[in-house]
Write an enzyme that holds these catalytic residues in place. Structure first.
Site, short mmCIF file in Angstrom:
data_model
loop_
_atom_site.label_atom_id
_atom_site.label_comp_id
_atom_site.label_asym_id
_atom_site.label_seq_id
_atom_site.Cartn_x
_atom_site.Cartn_y
_atom_site.Cartn_z
CG HIS A 74 8.12 -6.62 -7.51
ND1 HIS A 74 8.40 -5.18 -7.66
CD2 HIS A 74 7.36 -6.75 -5.93
CE1 HIS A 74 7.67 -4.26 -6.92
NE2 HIS A 74 7.12 -4.99 -6.21
CG HIS A 76 9.82 -3.05 -2.43
ND1 HIS A 76 9.84 -2.14 -3.46
CD2 HIS A 76 8.66 -3.39 -2.29
CE1 HIS A 76 8.67 -2.48 -4.14
NE2 HIS A 76 7.74 -3.39 -3.29
NE ARG A 100 -1.05 2.01 3.32
CZ ARG A 100 -1.61 2.34 2.11
NH1 ARG A 100 -1.59 2.33 1.01
NH2 ARG A 100 -2.38 2.89 2.93
CG HIS A 227 3.45 2.77 -5.09
ND1 HIS A 227 1.99 2.40 -4.99
CD2 HIS A 227 4.49 2.18 -4.40
CE1 HIS A 227 2.78 1.79 -3.97
NE2 HIS A 227 3.76 1.58 -4.08
NE ARG A 230 -3.41 1.06 -3.96
CZ ARG A 230 -1.64 1.55 -3.46
NH1 ARG A 230 -2.15 2.28 -2.29
NH2 ARG A 230 -1.46 0.51 -3.08
CG HIS A 256 3.48 -2.20 -7.09
ND1 HIS A 256 4.30 -1.11 -6.12
CD2 HIS A 256 3.95 -3.20 -6.73
CE1 HIS A 256 4.94 -1.55 -5.68
NE2 HIS A 256 5.12 -2.96 -5.77
CD GLU A 259 -0.11 -6.49 -2.76
OE1 GLU A 259 1.56 -7.11 -2.61
OE2 GLU A 259 0.25 -4.99 -3.09
CG HIS A 293 1.49 -7.38 -6.19
ND1 HIS A 293 2.52 -8.74 -6.10
CD2 HIS A 293 2.02 -6.95 -5.99
CE1 HIS A 293 3.51 -8.29 -4.93
NE2 HIS A 293 3.11 -7.47 -5.07
CG ASP A 344 6.52 -7.65 -2.99
OD1 ASP A 344 7.25 -6.67 -2.35
OD2 ASP A 344 5.50 -8.45 -2.80
#
Length: 480
Positions: A74, A76, A100, A227, A230, A256, A259, A293, A344
């Site tokens: 994982h 990004h 975020r 993703h 949500r 995800h 988490e 997660h 991550d």
């Protein structure tokens, strides 16, 4: 043409073996392994040749302890551009949700050339730390103004070029991202670069899978990601998974999930179900899936994930950095769960550290030692490294994670002369790597039969150093 190696010590599927002959083909796959009887490093090795050996006498000798490279399940990559720049307090209620906003700010201004440089530097760092392949969970899809790229997706190509520069194995995961919250809430302006329609997503995956089959690269794999629940309405996810299965029945799928406690509470409020429960009830989850997660999983959910044969990717460094919570690794492993690790947000890029803190979290919770070892493998380091490598490779859909015939030759060479390895035997070498020093003990790294790190140096690191430093300085100023 085959390349031949003679490994002083190697961790094979059946355990440690001394004086191992290995033949690797042009595509970087192991075609033959020849072993002597099992020994331990406490016993001096005889220098005799193996009977009926096909390993030539001039095979490259590899001194030290050779172990499977670790898949990074994982990542990004673009978030390497903010590592170290968010470690200050805004208020007493700082959390994942405040972090975020800084991540969104970076995502809005990063260019394809920025991304390529950041990712190339990151992938070199991964290789030197022991990651030999990476699942890039990629949700940067559009131009800075939210418009689609006219032809080639420059952000996607930036990741591919960076992986080529570094020589790392890559599983690219185009990521579907459509809504800002449960209840199909529209994306916010700061999320505009993440948007993909379902048709765009499926078409992109199909195009990449077709290109991959024609290219037949030993290092490249395409998968797909959602993703989160949500960001993807459940019915959209169902339809997309059915279409993905028709594109490639073995396609790796990542998501995800659970988490943050706030995410769990929002899912309960919107649907009456917890997110892991909701996903599992679709009946879609199987061994192709990697749940990232799963921090706030109930005991029943952990048992059900294990029963579905899905992997869970934990990233202790990111989960700690963001204040996510504790994943109950001990309970999951007791159910024969499949755990892998990832970097991550790039707060830490070191698989040994991820595994060390997986064990340390369990020790702190249970107030005892050796929690994640078992009767079959009493050495914590060996158990965690072996399992995370094997399950990580499966999560990436890559033929790696083990040193075995048919597997890709992705190896790490642990330097027996490094101070952190002093006193190490074959059976304790991974304990030393994880608990007594970490990645500095890694001397050489091979991916697909090619040395990409020799004597702790990567061929691209000096060329990348100055422009990367300049870029990070610019990003830090822009984000101040």
């Amino acid at each position: 043409m085959e390349r031949h190696y003679r490994l002083d010590w190697a961790l094979l599927e059946g355990g440690w073996r001394r004086d191992v002959g290995v033949a690797v083909d042009e595509q970087g796959h192991i075609v033959r392994i020849e072993t002597e009887r099992a020994q331990t490093a406490e016993v001096p090795a005889a220098s005799r040749a193996m009977a009926d050996s096909q390993t030539p006498p001039d095979a490259e000798r590899v001194a030290g302890f050779v172990v499977p490279g670790m898949p990074n399940a994982h990542s990004h990559a673009f978030q390497r551009g903010m590592a170290g720049n968010t470690e200050y307090r805004l208020s007493s209620r700082d959390s994942f949700w405040t972090w975020r906003q800084a991540m969104y700010a970076l995502a809005r201004r990063i260019t394809p050339s920025d991304l390529e440089l950041i990712a190339a530097q990151l992938f070199v760092e991964m290789l030197k730390a022991g990651y030999t392949s990476v699942a890039e969970f990629h949700y940067l899809h559009r131009n800075a103004d939210g418009a689609a790229y006219a032809a080639t997706n420059e952000l996607w190509e930036a990741i591919a070029r960076a992986a080529d520069t570094a020589g790392i194995g890559l599983t690219f995961l185009p990521t579907l991202y459509q809504t800002s919250d449960f209840g199909s809430q529209p994306l916010k302006p700061e999320q505009s670069r993440f948007a993909l329609t379902t048709a765009e997503f499926l078409r992109a995956v199909e195009t990449r899978v077709s290109a991959e089959r024609q290219l037949a690269s030993p290092r490249i794999r395409t998968g797909a990601a959602f993703h989160s629940l949500r960001a993807v309405p459940l019915e959209t996810l169902r339809e997309a998974v059915r279409s993905l299965s028709s594109i490639d029945a073995e396609l790796p799928i990542h998501i995800h999930i659970a988490e943050q406690k706030k995410e769990v509470d929002a899912c309960l409020a919107a649907t009456g179900h917890r997110p892991i429960e909701l996903l599992l009830e679709t009946g879609l989850v199987n061994e192709r899936w990697c749940l990232v997660h799963a921090t706030h999983a109930t005991p029943a959910e952990l048992r059900d994930i294990a029963a579905a044969r899905a992997a869970v990717c934990v990233s202790i460094s990111t989960e700690a950095n963001l204040g996510d919570g504790f994943f109950d690794a001990a309970r999951f492993l007791e159910s024969n769960g499949r755990i892998c690790v990832g970097s991550d947000s790039q707060a830490t890029v070191c698989p040994a550290e991820e595994l060390r803190w997986m064990e340390y979290q369990a020790r702190l919770r249970k107030r005892r030692r050796g929690v994640l070892a078992d009767s079959r493998e009493p050495h914590v380091g060996t158990r965690l490294w072996r399992d995370a490598a094997r399950h990580g490779a499966a999560a990436l859909g890559q033929p790696a994670g083990v040193i075995a015939q048919g597997a890709r030759a992705d190896w790490l060479v642990l330097d027996a002369e490094h101070p952190s390895m002093a006193g190490a035997r074959d059976t304790t070498s991974l304990d030393h790597l994880i608990f007594a020093g970490g990645s500095p003990a890694i001397r050489d790294v091979m991916v697909a039969g090619r040395w990409v790190v020799k004597a702790r140096r990567h061929a691209a690191e000096e060329r990348l150093a100055v422009p990367f430093k300049q870029l990070m300085g610019r990003l830090a100023l822009e984000g101040a």
